[in-house]
Write a protein that holds these residues in place. Sequence first.
Motif, short mmCIF file in Angstrom:
data_model
loop_
_atom_site.label_atom_id
_atom_site.label_comp_id
_atom_site.label_asym_id
_atom_site.label_seq_id
_atom_site.Cartn_x
_atom_site.Cartn_y
_atom_site.Cartn_z
N ASN A 99 41.54 68.44 32.51
CA ASN A 99 42.06 69.79 32.76
C ASN A 99 43.18 70.02 31.75
O ASN A 99 44.09 69.18 31.62
CB ASN A 99 42.59 69.94 34.18
CG ASN A 99 41.48 69.99 35.20
OD1 ASN A 99 40.41 70.53 34.95
ND2 ASN A 99 41.71 69.41 36.35
N VAL A 100 43.11 71.14 31.06
CA VAL A 100 44.12 71.51 30.06
C VAL A 100 44.81 72.76 30.58
O VAL A 100 44.16 73.78 30.84
CB VAL A 100 43.47 71.77 28.68
CG1 VAL A 100 44.52 72.14 27.66
CG2 VAL A 100 42.65 70.57 28.23
N TYR A 101 46.12 72.68 30.75
CA TYR A 101 46.94 73.81 31.23
C TYR A 101 47.73 74.34 30.04
O TYR A 101 48.47 73.58 29.39
CB TYR A 101 47.88 73.34 32.33
CG TYR A 101 47.14 72.75 33.52
CD1 TYR A 101 46.75 73.56 34.58
CD2 TYR A 101 46.82 71.40 33.56
CE1 TYR A 101 46.07 73.03 35.67
CE2 TYR A 101 46.14 70.85 34.64
CZ TYR A 101 45.76 71.67 35.69
OH TYR A 101 45.09 71.14 36.75
N PHE A 102 47.61 75.64 29.76
CA PHE A 102 48.23 76.18 28.56
C PHE A 102 48.56 77.66 28.72
O PHE A 102 48.17 78.30 29.70
CB PHE A 102 47.31 75.96 27.35
CG PHE A 102 46.01 76.70 27.44
CD1 PHE A 102 45.83 77.90 26.78
CD2 PHE A 102 44.96 76.19 28.19
CE1 PHE A 102 44.63 78.58 26.86
CE2 PHE A 102 43.76 76.86 28.28
CZ PHE A 102 43.59 78.07 27.62
N PHE A 103 49.28 78.18 27.72
CA PHE A 103 49.70 79.58 27.69
C PHE A 103 49.57 80.05 26.25
O PHE A 103 50.00 79.35 25.32
CB PHE A 103 51.17 79.67 28.13
CG PHE A 103 51.73 81.07 28.14
CD1 PHE A 103 51.66 81.85 29.28
CD2 PHE A 103 52.33 81.60 27.02
CE1 PHE A 103 52.17 83.13 29.31
CE2 PHE A 103 52.86 82.88 27.02
CZ PHE A 103 52.78 83.65 28.18
N VAL A 104 48.93 81.20 26.05
CA VAL A 104 48.82 81.81 24.72
C VAL A 104 49.62 83.10 24.73
O VAL A 104 49.34 83.99 25.54
CB VAL A 104 47.35 82.10 24.34
CG1 VAL A 104 47.28 82.83 23.01
CG2 VAL A 104 46.54 80.82 24.29
N ALA A 105 50.62 83.17 23.86
CA ALA A 105 51.41 84.39 23.73
C ALA A 105 50.74 85.30 22.72
O ALA A 105 50.41 84.87 21.62
CB ALA A 105 52.83 84.07 23.30
N GLY A 106 50.52 86.55 23.12
CA GLY A 106 49.92 87.52 22.22
C GLY A 106 50.98 88.28 21.46
O GLY A 106 52.16 88.33 21.84
N GLU A 107 50.54 88.90 20.37
CA GLU A 107 51.43 89.69 19.53
C GLU A 107 50.65 90.94 19.11
O GLU A 107 49.48 90.82 18.73
CB GLU A 107 51.84 88.85 18.32
CG GLU A 107 52.78 89.51 17.36
CD GLU A 107 53.15 88.58 16.22
OE1 GLU A 107 54.31 88.15 16.18
OE2 GLU A 107 52.28 88.28 15.39
N PRO A 108 51.26 92.12 19.16
CA PRO A 108 50.55 93.33 18.72
C PRO A 108 50.10 93.22 17.27
O PRO A 108 50.80 92.65 16.43
CB PRO A 108 51.60 94.44 18.88
CG PRO A 108 52.59 93.90 19.85
CD PRO A 108 52.60 92.40 19.63
N ASP A 109 48.92 93.75 16.97
CA ASP A 109 48.37 93.65 15.62
C ASP A 109 49.27 94.27 14.57
O ASP A 109 49.34 93.79 13.44
CB ASP A 109 46.98 94.30 15.56
CG ASP A 109 45.95 93.49 16.32
OD1 ASP A 109 46.13 92.27 16.45
OD2 ASP A 109 44.96 94.08 16.77
N GLU A 110 50.00 95.32 14.92
CA GLU A 110 50.87 95.98 13.93
C GLU A 110 52.01 95.06 13.46
O GLU A 110 52.62 95.29 12.44
CB GLU A 110 51.43 97.30 14.44
CG GLU A 110 52.23 97.22 15.70
CD GLU A 110 51.38 97.41 16.96
OE1 GLU A 110 51.99 97.54 18.03
OE2 GLU A 110 50.15 97.43 16.88
N GLN A 111 52.28 93.98 14.19
CA GLN A 111 53.33 93.06 13.76
C GLN A 111 52.89 92.19 12.60
O GLN A 111 53.69 91.51 11.99
CB GLN A 111 53.81 92.20 14.93
CG GLN A 111 54.55 93.04 15.95
CD GLN A 111 55.46 92.21 16.82
OE1 GLN A 111 55.68 91.05 16.59
NE2 GLN A 111 56.00 92.85 17.82
N LEU A 112 51.58 92.22 12.26
CA LEU A 112 51.10 91.49 11.09
C LEU A 112 51.49 92.22 9.81
O LEU A 112 51.61 91.61 8.76
CB LEU A 112 49.58 91.34 11.13
CG LEU A 112 49.03 90.37 12.16
CD1 LEU A 112 47.52 90.42 12.18
CD2 LEU A 112 49.51 88.96 11.89
N VAL A 113 51.69 93.53 9.90
CA VAL A 113 52.05 94.33 8.73
C VAL A 113 53.45 93.94 8.27
O VAL A 113 54.35 93.75 9.06
CB VAL A 113 51.99 95.84 9.08
CG1 VAL A 113 52.41 96.68 7.90
CG2 VAL A 113 50.60 96.20 9.56
N ASP A 114 53.63 93.81 6.99
CA ASP A 114 54.91 93.49 6.37
C ASP A 114 55.41 92.08 6.70
O ASP A 114 56.58 91.78 6.49
CB ASP A 114 56.01 94.50 6.76
CG ASP A 114 55.69 95.89 6.26
OD1 ASP A 114 55.07 96.00 5.18
OD2 ASP A 114 56.06 96.85 6.94
#
Length: 147
Positions: A99-114
């Motif tokens: 069993n693997v317990y984890f958390f993935v934090a998301g980031e809005p796509d617009e934060q990839l710009v610049d």
Amino acid sequence: MHPAFLVINKIVCIQTEDLIESDDLYGVLGDSLLSLGQFNDNQERVDYPEIIIPDGVLELTLAEHDVADSDDVLGVIDLTQDMDMDREFGILEGRARYNVYFFVAGEPDEQLVDRCPEACPTCGGACLRKNHDGQVHWCGRHEWGAN
């Protein structure tokens, strides 16, 4: 929204894939190999660092290293599902029971710009700073050089 950070909270080994020896688990995240530890039956591990997910990487492959034959792929986690909440991934592959317990934090796509295009010379993680003229680069774990 895209996956930005991965936190593995705990891995629990119920039963190893290898019959005689311990399992050496690792993860494949893009071009990076992550050592996840050596496990025996009924053992757990909780001491994992936060991992920056490289841009464009959407999956984490979990595998077990074998000396005698080819490595065993135990499962593939889709990092885009249920971001920003605690998740559990069960492995039932061959003899392996984890069993693997984890958390993935998301980031809005617009934060990839610049975003700065530099990669950390220590871990390979992307610089997380935007428009940081004259400041040092930062990947979330390390600082390096001036822009």
